[in-house]
Design an enzyme around this catalytic site. Sequence first.
Site, PDB file in Angstrom:
ATOM      1  CG  ASN A   5      -2.270  -0.612   0.928  1.00  0.00           C
ATOM      2  OD1 ASN A   5      -2.744  -0.551  -0.193  1.00  0.00           O
ATOM      3  ND2 ASN A   5      -2.881  -1.218   1.936  1.00  0.00           N
ATOM      4  CG  HIS A   6       2.044   3.512  -2.727  1.00  0.00           C
ATOM      5  ND1 HIS A   6       2.714   4.117  -3.765  1.00  0.00           N
ATOM      6  CD2 HIS A   6       2.508   2.240  -2.687  1.00  0.00           C
ATOM      7  CE1 HIS A   6       3.539   3.254  -4.332  1.00  0.00           C
ATOM      8  NE2 HIS A   6       3.419   2.100  -3.699  1.00  0.00           N
ATOM      9  CB  ALA A   7       0.469   7.608   2.217  1.00  0.00           C
ATOM     10  CB  ALA A  25       0.038   7.847  -3.572  1.00  0.00           C
TER      11      ALA A  25
END
Length: 222
Positions: free
Chosen positions: A88-90, A96
């Site tokens: 996952n990315h922010a 992101a």
Amino acid sequence: MPFLNPDLRHPIRLPDGTPYENTVWLRSVIDHPNIEVGDFTYYNDFDPVSDYAARIAPYLYPGAPEKLFLGKFGQFAHGVRFITDSANHAREWFTAYPFASFDADLMPHFATEYFENRRDTVIGHDAWIGHGAMILPGVTVGHGAIIGAGAVVAKNVPPYAVMAGNPARCVKMRFPPEVIDVLLALAWWDMAVDDIRALMPILTSADVDALKQVLAEKKSRS
């Protein structure tokens, strides 16, 4: 040869006695600090595999903050992937992009998002995951669930549900609620292997009365 030898790498034997090399007990081929695999869970791949952990969970690096738990008697087809939370990315930030992956000095800006809020992925016992299915971060798949070929599972799956599609949805339950309750209470996957073998006439049937009788006998012995 004993019934279901957990020490084998390739548990299937062809008619001429040679091992079928496409299928492995995952516990025999994975040594990864973030992956726990139950006995007799198998994976089948038609392509050569040098690293089974990287093949089924390509984003899960040793020492990651999340883990992948695979129950006993799992059945995982070619192309099954577990996309764990480190992929996952922010999503809430203005970018992101994972800058800290390329510049360690920026890690303090990423610490909370990247290391403190990771979710484990959990696959229950006796789960069948079909060809090319993908399990997304933080998902729990219940015991006895079936995930259809090519499904993308983004939410938790109840025990004995049949899931299909993208995003995966429950198309039906395998059994009525009262039968699921009996199966979960029986928890046959926790029995000794010889006891499981003795149950084959019932486990390979749809005889609900016989199943209930086995549970009653188990309770009477406890």
